[in-house]
Design an enzyme around this catalytic site. Structure first.
Site, PDB file in Angstrom:
ATOM      1  N   HIS A  78       0.811  -1.212   0.000  1.00 22.24           N
ATOM      2  CA  HIS A  78       0.000   0.000   0.000  1.00 22.24           C
ATOM      3  C   HIS A  78       0.845   1.263   0.000  1.00 22.24           C
ATOM      4  O   HIS A  78       0.346   2.358   0.265  1.00 22.24           O
ATOM      5  CB  HIS A  78      -0.992  -0.020   1.171  1.00 22.24           C
ATOM      6  CG  HIS A  78      -2.170  -0.885   0.869  1.00 22.24           C
ATOM      7  ND1 HIS A  78      -2.309  -2.147   1.386  1.00 22.24           N
ATOM      8  CD2 HIS A  78      -3.222  -0.698   0.048  1.00 22.24           C
ATOM      9  CE1 HIS A  78      -3.428  -2.685   0.904  1.00 22.24           C
ATOM     10  NE2 HIS A  78      -3.987  -1.833   0.092  1.00 22.24           N
ATOM     11  N   ASP A 135      -6.361   4.191   9.908  1.00 26.42           N
ATOM     12  CA  ASP A 135      -7.768   4.288   9.470  1.00 26.42           C
ATOM     13  C   ASP A 135      -8.186   3.062   8.663  1.00 26.42           C
ATOM     14  O   ASP A 135      -9.364   2.747   8.591  1.00 26.42           O
ATOM     15  CB  ASP A 135      -7.956   5.528   8.588  1.00 26.42           C
ATOM     16  CG  ASP A 135      -7.730   6.799   9.367  1.00 26.42           C
ATOM     17  OD1 ASP A 135      -7.838   6.757  10.604  1.00 26.42           O
ATOM     18  OD2 ASP A 135      -7.425   7.829   8.742  1.00 26.42           O
ATOM     19  N   GLU A 245      -9.775  13.168  14.614  1.00 20.66           N
ATOM     20  CA  GLU A 245      -9.245  13.376  13.254  1.00 20.66           C
ATOM     21  C   GLU A 245     -10.036  14.504  12.605  1.00 20.66           C
ATOM     22  O   GLU A 245     -10.869  15.145  13.251  1.00 20.66           O
ATOM     23  CB  GLU A 245      -9.328  12.089  12.420  1.00 20.66           C
ATOM     24  CG  GLU A 245      -8.336  11.018  12.850  1.00 20.66           C
ATOM     25  CD  GLU A 245      -8.017   9.981  11.777  1.00 20.66           C
ATOM     26  OE1 GLU A 245      -8.470  10.149  10.631  1.00 20.66           O
ATOM     27  OE2 GLU A 245      -7.324   8.998  12.102  1.00 20.66           O
TER      28      GLU A 245
HETATM   29  C1  LIG Z   1      -6.149   3.032   1.888  1.00 19.22           C
HETATM   30  C2  LIG Z   1      -4.951   3.365   2.739  1.00 19.22           C
HETATM   31  C3  LIG Z   1      -5.130   3.897   4.009  1.00 19.22           C
HETATM   32  C4  LIG Z   1      -4.033   4.209   4.798  1.00 19.22           C
HETATM   33  N1  LIG Z   1      -4.249   4.729   6.039  1.00 19.22           N
HETATM   34  C5  LIG Z   1      -3.197   5.036   6.813  1.00 19.22           C
HETATM   35  C6  LIG Z   1      -3.390   5.575   8.120  1.00 19.22           C
HETATM   36  O1  LIG Z   1      -4.512   5.793   8.583  1.00 19.22           O
HETATM   37  N2  LIG Z   1      -2.278   5.855   8.855  1.00 19.22           N
HETATM   38  C7  LIG Z   1      -1.013   5.623   8.390  1.00 19.22           C
HETATM   39  O2  LIG Z   1      -0.048   5.871   9.115  1.00 19.22           O
HETATM   40  N3  LIG Z   1      -0.811   5.126   7.163  1.00 19.22           N
HETATM   41  C8  LIG Z   1      -1.868   4.838   6.368  1.00 19.22           C
HETATM   42  N4  LIG Z   1      -1.642   4.350   5.118  1.00 19.22           N
HETATM   43  C9  LIG Z   1      -0.255   4.201   4.634  1.00 19.22           C
HETATM   44  C10 LIG Z   1       0.306   2.874   5.100  1.00 19.22           C
HETATM   45  O3  LIG Z   1       0.480   2.851   6.496  1.00 19.22           O
HETATM   46  C11 LIG Z   1       1.704   2.613   4.496  1.00 19.22           C
HETATM   47  O4  LIG Z   1       1.669   2.718   3.119  1.00 19.22           O
HETATM   48  C12 LIG Z   1       2.192   1.224   4.935  1.00 19.22           C
HETATM   49  O5  LIG Z   1       3.562   1.157   4.691  1.00 19.22           O
HETATM   50  C13 LIG Z   1       1.471   0.161   4.178  1.00 19.22           C
HETATM   51  O6  LIG Z   1       1.682  -1.118   4.718  1.00 19.22           O
HETATM   52  P1  LIG Z   1       1.888  -2.330   3.708  1.00 19.22           P
HETATM   53  O7  LIG Z   1       1.768  -3.597   4.453  1.00 19.22           O
HETATM   54  O8  LIG Z   1       1.014  -2.190   2.524  1.00 19.22           O
HETATM   55  O9  LIG Z   1       3.413  -2.048   3.358  1.00 19.22           O
HETATM   56  P2  LIG Z   1       4.240  -2.155   1.999  1.00 19.22           P
HETATM   57  O10 LIG Z   1       3.735  -1.150   1.013  1.00 19.22           O
HETATM   58  O11 LIG Z   1       4.286  -3.558   1.568  1.00 19.22           O
HETATM   59  O12 LIG Z   1       5.651  -1.659   2.538  1.00 19.22           O
HETATM   60  C14 LIG Z   1       5.788  -0.329   2.970  1.00 19.22           C
HETATM   61  C15 LIG Z   1       7.177  -0.013   3.474  1.00 19.22           C
HETATM   62  O13 LIG Z   1       7.453  -0.804   4.602  1.00 19.22           O
HETATM   63  C16 LIG Z   1       8.575  -1.657   4.365  1.00 19.22           C
HETATM   64  N5  LIG Z   1       8.242  -2.927   4.982  1.00 19.22           N
HETATM   65  C17 LIG Z   1       7.181  -3.745   4.721  1.00 19.22           C
HETATM   66  N6  LIG Z   1       7.244  -4.822   5.506  1.00 19.22           N
HETATM   67  C18 LIG Z   1       8.351  -4.694   6.276  1.00 19.22           C
HETATM   68  C19 LIG Z   1       8.965  -5.502   7.256  1.00 19.22           C
HETATM   69  N7  LIG Z   1       8.446  -6.668   7.617  1.00 19.22           N
HETATM   70  N8  LIG Z   1      10.115  -5.055   7.830  1.00 19.22           N
HETATM   71  C20 LIG Z   1      10.676  -3.889   7.484  1.00 19.22           C
HETATM   72  N9  LIG Z   1      10.140  -3.082   6.545  1.00 19.22           N
HETATM   73  C21 LIG Z   1       8.986  -3.487   5.951  1.00 19.22           C
HETATM   74  C22 LIG Z   1       8.689  -1.722   2.860  1.00 19.22           C
HETATM   75  O14 LIG Z   1      10.002  -2.043   2.433  1.00 19.22           O
HETATM   76  C23 LIG Z   1       8.272  -0.324   2.484  1.00 19.22           C
HETATM   77  O15 LIG Z   1       9.327   0.586   2.650  1.00 19.22           O
HETATM   78  C24 LIG Z   1      -2.717   4.016   4.297  1.00 19.22           C
HETATM   79  C25 LIG Z   1      -2.536   3.487   3.026  1.00 19.22           C
HETATM   80  C26 LIG Z   1      -3.637   3.161   2.241  1.00 19.22           C
HETATM   81  C27 LIG Z   1      -3.428   2.653   0.863  1.00 19.22           C
END
Ligand SMILES: Cc1cc2nc3c(=O)[nH]c(=O)nc-3n(C[C@H](O)[C@H](O)[C@H](O)COP(=O)(O)OP(=O)(O)OC[C@H]3O[C@@H](n4cnc5c(N)ncnc54)[C@H](O)[C@@H]3O)c2cc1C
Length: 432
Positions: A78, A135, A245
């Site tokens: 994400h 969220d 928020e």
């Molecule tokens: C619809 C939506 C709503 C969101 N709402 C919020 C919110 O309310 N608050 C908020 O703070 N953020 C929010 N986000 C952003 C979200 O927190 C970040 O994009 C988060 O990194 C996504 O997690 P993911 O599992 O998809 O990570 P990925 O996109 O898979 O990875 C994100 C980052 O984390 C690193 N990473 C992943 N896994 C690990 C691991 N195991 N160890 C070390 N590094 C790792 C990756 O290398 C990359 O740099 C939202 C995003 C979306 C799309």
């Protein structure tokens, strides 16, 4: 998997991982790992590792280090700017590392690939909850701990990274290390909000607090930004709501509405403790929407929005996102400048704008760079555009760049990484 597709494929260790069925370089895996939610940056890796255990991650990290090859963790993807991509290297798909290892009265030990919805499915039946939730609950534990993890409870508890007790991390040279504030503290400090650059989190011990069963949610509306922000500050200082928020609602005639979103959590009777604070607010009387839900329904409120956006084909479009932390003293002028003259088409049907404050002093994770003021606002201008409409996408990227440059010159810092840059030579935005 046939050999010879990349320069490492003949290596004995690579072949061993391949024979065990843990390495994938088929088009589907590469396209999954080379893309993300933002759909603005595409960089497929050489291959994707799908580990079964932390030891698999550690052994492969030693190999990648030996080969001087990037190794990047990714879970739900994400990210919006290619943060979890590994051009010329390997992506570790952590989604299978999602086991709940242990759950006690005040903590849960969970694999980094678990989504927060899974964490709640384990904790809520025991009357427990993580203190801070994002969220959207379908983000992974490792993914949000690598960026910060902010939500409406951050006003009380900091970001999710501030609620972690310890982490099991595979370091870039392939060592499996348990770190916490008392043990390998440097690693603990670097990995939290470290964007996966300082190690791969394989499991996390997260603090839990007692969970209430119900939520009363308030949405209160304002026409005036200054009054809206003043009420947010007042509520932050009062600290009586569990959740705080706010959003900017754009309208086609260019007038903005500001929506304050509050919630109180309770188990028996709705609490009375916020009645005085509510009475003092200057929202439009009669505009308020008040809703009673279960605690989980409140936390999972984006699930319906996700369903609707998917049905409308908007979930899988491009997402030029900009997320900033604003110093309190500059918040009003930055937000006012950014949203002036904006209409819904400027952020797209699936876009939204968030503004809400928290106490910087609650944030202890040192990698989170915040403006140097006691109160900080999250300001998110999260746009959506059709990926086929490249001109609109570029205009949105430039508009984000302008806000970003202006805000950072005024002391703001970036959250979730730097926004994607527009293509050189793109036309500046003619905002609607
Ligand atoms: C619809 C939506 C709503 C969101 N709402 C919020 C919110 O309310 N608050 C908020 O703070 N953020 C929010 N986000 C952003 C979200 O927190 C970040 O994009 C988060 O990194 C996504 O997690 P993911 O599992 O998809 O990570 P990925 O996109 O898979 O990875 C994100 C980052 O984390 C690193 N990473 C992943 N896994 C690990 C691991 N195991 N160890 C070390 N590094 C790792 C990756 O290398 C990359 O740099 C939202 C995003 C979306 C799309």
């Amino acid at each position: 998997m046939p050999h010879g597709r990349n320069q490492h494929a003949d290596h004995e260790t690579y072949r061993k991982f391949e024979q065990e069925g843990l390495l994938f370089d088929d088009p589907r895996s590469l396209s999954w790992a080379g893309q993300d939610w933002g759909r603005l940056v595409t960089r497929p890796p050489l291959a994707v590792l799908r580990p079964r255990t932390a030891e698999d991650v550690a052994a492969f990290a030693r190999f990648a280090a030996e080969q001087s090859c990037p190794l990047v963790p990714r879970a739900e993807g994400h990210s919006s700017a290619g943060q979890a991509q590994a051009a010329g290297g390997f992506v570790v798909d952590t989604r299978a590392l999602d086991a709940v290892h242990e759950i006690g009265a005040d903590r849960i030990v969970v694999g980094a690939g678990a989504r927060w919805s899974r964490v709640l499915a384990e904790t809520l039946p025991r009357g427990l909850t993580p203190p801070v939730l994002t969220d959207y609950l379908e983000l992974s534990v490792g993914g949000t701990l690598s960026v910060g993890g902010i939500g409406g409870a951050t006003q009380h508890h900091g970001l999710q990274v501030d609620t972690v007790l310890s982490l099991d991390v595979v370091t870039p040279d392939g060592e499996l290390v348990t770190c916490s504030a008392d043990q390998h503290a440097d690693l603990f400090d670097n990995v939290r909000a470290g964007y996966g650059k300082y190690g791969i989190i394989v499991s996390a011990t997260i603090r839990l607090i007692p969970a209430h069963t119900r939520a009363r949610r308030y949405q209160l509306y304002y026409d005036d930004l200054s009054v809206f922000l003043a009420d947010q500050r007042r509520l932050l200082a009062a600290g009586c709501f569990d959740y705080l928020e706010g959003q900017v609602d754009l309208t086609d005639d260019g007038t903005n509405r500001y929506q304050l979103e509050l919630a109180s959590f309770y188990s028996d009777q709705p609490p009375r403790r916020c009645a005085d604070a509510l009475a003092e607010l200057a929202y439009h009387r009669g505009s308020e929407e008040i809703e009673e839900t279960t605690y989980f329904e409140f936390l999972d409120r984006l699930a319906d929005a996700e369903r609707m956006l998917r049905e409308a084909g908007l979930w899988d479009q491009c997402h030029p996102w900009l997320n900033l932390f604003l110093p309190d003293s500059q918040a009003e002028s930055i937000v006012a400048g950014a949203v002036k003259d904006l209409v819904p088409a400027d952020i797209g049907e699936g876009g939204f704008i968030l503004v809400y404050p928290f106490h910087a002093g609650k944030v202890t994770a040192p990698r989170l760079e915040l403006p140097d003021e006691p109160v900080v606002f999250l300001f998110a201008v999260d746009r959506e555009s059709s990926c086929d409409d490249k001109a609109t996408t570029q205009r949105m990227l430039i508009a984000n760049e302008l806000i970003h440059d202006h805000a950072t010159a005024a002391g703001a810092t970036t959250y979730l990484g730097a926004p994607v840059a527009a293509a050189p030579g793109s036309q500046p935005p003619v905002l609607s």
